[in-house]
Design a protein around this motif. Structure first.
Motif, PDB file in Angstrom:
ATOM      1  N   ALA A 110       0.845  -1.206   0.000  1.00 20.41           N
ATOM      2  CA  ALA A 110       0.000   0.000   0.000  1.00 20.41           C
ATOM      3  C   ALA A 110       0.877   1.251   0.000  1.00 20.41           C
ATOM      4  N   ALA A 111       1.920   1.266   0.833  1.00 17.48           N
ATOM      5  CA  ALA A 111       2.782   2.457   0.908  1.00 17.48           C
ATOM      6  C   ALA A 111       3.520   2.692  -0.407  1.00 17.48           C
ATOM      7  N   LEU A 112       3.960   1.608  -1.037  1.00 16.97           N
ATOM      8  CA  LEU A 112       4.665   1.751  -2.320  1.00 16.97           C
ATOM      9  C   LEU A 112       3.729   2.346  -3.378  1.00 16.97           C
ATOM     10  N   THR A 113       2.499   1.853  -3.390  1.00 10.22           N
ATOM     11  CA  THR A 113       1.526   2.373  -4.362  1.00 10.22           C
ATOM     12  C   THR A 113       1.251   3.847  -4.097  1.00 10.22           C
ATOM     13  N   MET A 114       1.060   4.200  -2.817  1.00 11.82           N
ATOM     14  CA  MET A 114       0.766   5.606  -2.484  1.00 11.82           C
ATOM     15  C   MET A 114       1.907   6.523  -2.934  1.00 11.82           C
ATOM     16  N   ALA A 115       3.143   6.077  -2.708  1.00  6.42           N
ATOM     17  CA  ALA A 115       4.293   6.912  -3.097  1.00  6.42           C
ATOM     18  C   ALA A 115       4.374   7.034  -4.626  1.00  6.42           C
ATOM     19  N   ALA A 116       4.105   5.939  -5.330  1.00  2.00           N
ATOM     20  CA  ALA A 116       4.176   5.971  -6.800  1.00  2.00           C
ATOM     21  C   ALA A 116       3.106   6.892  -7.381  1.00  2.00           C
ATOM     22  N   VAL A 117       1.929   6.868  -6.762  1.00  2.00           N
ATOM     23  CA  VAL A 117       0.826   7.718  -7.208  1.00  2.00           C
ATOM     24  C   VAL A 117       1.182   9.202  -7.031  1.00  2.00           C
ATOM     25  N   GLN A 118       1.846   9.503  -5.915  1.00  2.00           N
ATOM     26  CA  GLN A 118       2.294  10.890  -5.670  1.00  2.00           C
ATOM     27  C   GLN A 118       3.333  11.303  -6.704  1.00  2.00           C
ATOM     28  N   ALA A 119       4.290  10.406  -6.955  1.00  2.00           N
ATOM     29  CA  ALA A 119       5.354  10.711  -7.922  1.00  2.00           C
ATOM     30  C   ALA A 119       4.739  10.973  -9.300  1.00  2.00           C
ATOM     31  N   GLN A 120       3.786  10.133  -9.670  1.00  2.85           N
ATOM     32  CA  GLN A 120       3.156  10.304 -10.991  1.00  2.85           C
ATOM     33  C   GLN A 120       2.507  11.672 -11.121  1.00  2.85           C
ATOM     34  N   ALA A 121       1.736  12.053 -10.073  1.00  6.84           N
ATOM     35  CA  ALA A 121       1.021  13.331 -10.135  1.00  6.84           C
ATOM     36  C   ALA A 121       2.014  14.490 -10.282  1.00  6.84           C
ATOM     37  N   GLU A 122       3.104  14.436  -9.504  1.00  3.77           N
ATOM     38  CA  GLU A 122       4.044  15.552  -9.541  1.00  3.77           C
ATOM     39  C   GLU A 122       4.848  15.581 -10.859  1.00  3.77           C
ATOM     40  N   ILE A 123       5.299  14.412 -11.275  1.00  3.80           N
ATOM     41  CA  ILE A 123       6.116  14.363 -12.501  1.00  3.80           C
ATOM     42  C   ILE A 123       5.279  14.757 -13.724  1.00  3.80           C
ATOM     43  N   LYS A 124       4.035  14.286 -13.741  1.00  5.17           N
ATOM     44  CA  LYS A 124       3.178  14.552 -14.905  1.00  5.17           C
ATOM     45  C   LYS A 124       2.418  15.876 -14.771  1.00  5.17           C
TER      46      LYS A 124
END
Ligand code: PMV
Length: 311
Positions: A110-124
Motif C-alpha cells: 500500500a505504501a509503495l503504491t501511495m508513493a508511486a501515485v504521488q510521484a506520478q502526479a508531480e512528474i506529470k
C-alpha cells in the motif's frame, strides 16, 4: 533531488481473504481493521541508472532477495500502469519488528503504491488518481493491501473496496507473540494449498454469510456477536490449512494457550476479546480501548510479549 514519501498501515482481517485466484482475485469478500501503529514507510527518488533499485530505510532490516524481487517487480508494474518511464531508488522500512510475525505485505504494498501515485502526479503535473483506483492497483501486488487504504474498517468484495460502518467502541489490537520464527508456508502458498482441502467446498458461502452477520453485529455495536463470528472464521481458515493436501499448520504451543484463555474468559465472565489469527502463530485480541490495561496485564501474566495498535 525530488523525493516522494508515503506510509501506510497494516490491517488485520476478521473475515479472511484466502484461496485467491490468478491476479489476486479474491474468492470471497473480506473485512479488516487497519492497524495505525504498524506502518511501512516508502521513499522514492529519481536515479540515473538502468533499472530501479531497492534499499532499506535507515535502521530498517533488509528484505530477503526474494522479497526484494517481488517488491521491485510490482514497482515495475506500477510504473507501467502510471506511465512512469524514469528509474527510481525505492527505500522502504517497517516500524514494527520483522520477527513479530505480523504480515507486512499489506502495509508495504500500500505504501509503495501511495508513493508511486504521488510521484506520478508531480512528474506529470496532474492530480493524483483517486484512492479507490490506487487501492485496486495495490491489490495486484498484495490482495490484502487494498484494505489498508480505508480506515478503520474496510470491506473488499470483488471490485468494491469500501468503508464499513461500526457502532463498536474504538478497538485496540493486542498481539500475543506466540512464536517469532519466520513462516514455513508463505501466505501466497497457503492461498494455493487451501484449494486442495475437502473443506474448501462451501468456503465462499460460509464466509459471505459470516460477513453479513459480522456487519450487522458491528452496526448494532454487538461486541459479543462480533467476537463469535471472528472466532468461527479463525477456525474456518485454519481448518482449511489443517486439511489441505499436504496439510500444514501455523499454531505454536502458545497459540493454543492464548485461545484456551480467551475461550475460558468468555465462558466464565461472559465477556472477552475479539480473537483472530492470521496465517501465522500469533493471536490477536481486539479489545475496547477502555479495557486495554486490564487485558495487557492478563496477557503479560500469561507470559506473552505483546504488541499493540489502535485502528
Ligand atoms: O494479501 P496476502 O496475499 O498476503 O493474503 C493475506 C491473507 C491473510 O492475511 C491470511 C488474510 C487476510 O485477509 O488478510
Amino acid at each position: 533531488m525530488n523525493t516522494w514519501k508515503a506510509s501506510a498501515p497494516a490491517n488485520i482481517a476478521l473475515i479472511k481473504y484466502m484461496g485467491k485466484e490468478e491476479g489476486n482475485v479474491s474468492t470471497n469478500a473480506s473485512l479488516s481493521m487497519t492497524l495505525s501503529s504498524f506502518t511501512t514507510s516508502v521513499e522514492l527518488s529519481l536515479i540515473e541508472e538502468n533499472d530501479h533499485r531497492w534499499e532499506p530505510l535507515s535502521q530498517s532490516l533488509s528484505l530477503t532477495p526474494k522479497g526484494r524481487d517481488r517488491y521491485l517487480s510490482f514497482f515495475r508494474f506500477l510504473c507501467e500502469q502510471l506511465s512512469l518511464n524514469q528509474k527510481f531508488l525505492v527505500r522502504s522500512g517497517n516500524n514494527f519488528p520483522a520477527d513479530a510475525g505480523l504480515a507486512s505485505s499489506a502495509s508495504s504494498f500500500a505504501a509503495l503504491t501511495m508513493a508511486a501515485v504521488q510521484a506520478q502526479a508531480e512528474i506529470k503535473g496532474t492530480s493524483q488518481i483517486d484512492i479507490l483506483s490506487a487501492a485496486k492497483l495495490s491489490r495486484k501486488g498484495s490482495g490484502s493491501s487494498c484494505r489498508s487504504f480505508i480506515s478503520p474498517w474496510c470491506r473488499w468484495e470483488n471490485e468494491e473496496i469500501r468503508a464499513v460502518p461500526s457502532s463498536l467502541p474504538p478497538l485496540v489490537d493486542l498481539v500475543l507473540v506466540a512464536a517469532d520464527e519466520s513462516k514455513k508456508v508463505t501466505s501466497s502458498s497457503a492461498h494455493q494449498r487451501v484449494r486442495t482441502s475437502a473443506l474448501f467446498e462451501g468456503r465462499v458461502e460460509r464466509a459471505s454469510i459470516r460477513l453479513r452477520k459480522l456487519e450487522d453485529a458491528m452496526k448494532a455495536g454487538n461486541l459479543q456477536q462480533v467476537a463469535e463470528e471472528s472466532w468461527a472464521e479463525l477456525w474456518d481458515m485454519h481448518s482449511l490449512f489443517h486439511t489441505s493436501q499436504p496439510p500444514f499448520f501455523y499454531f505454536a504451543p502458545g497459540t493454543m494457550k492464548a485461545l484456551r484463555w480467551a475461550e475460558d474468559h468468555w465462558e466464565e465472565k461472559g465477556r472477552g476479546p475479539i480473537t483472530t489469527i492470521d496465517a501465522g502463530p500469533n493471536v490477536h485480541f481486539l479489545v475496547p480501548q477502555a479495557e486495554v490495561e486490564y487485558y495487557r496485564r492478563e496477557i503479560t501474566a500469561l507470559g506473552f510479549p505483546v504488541l499493540e495498535s489502535g485502528s
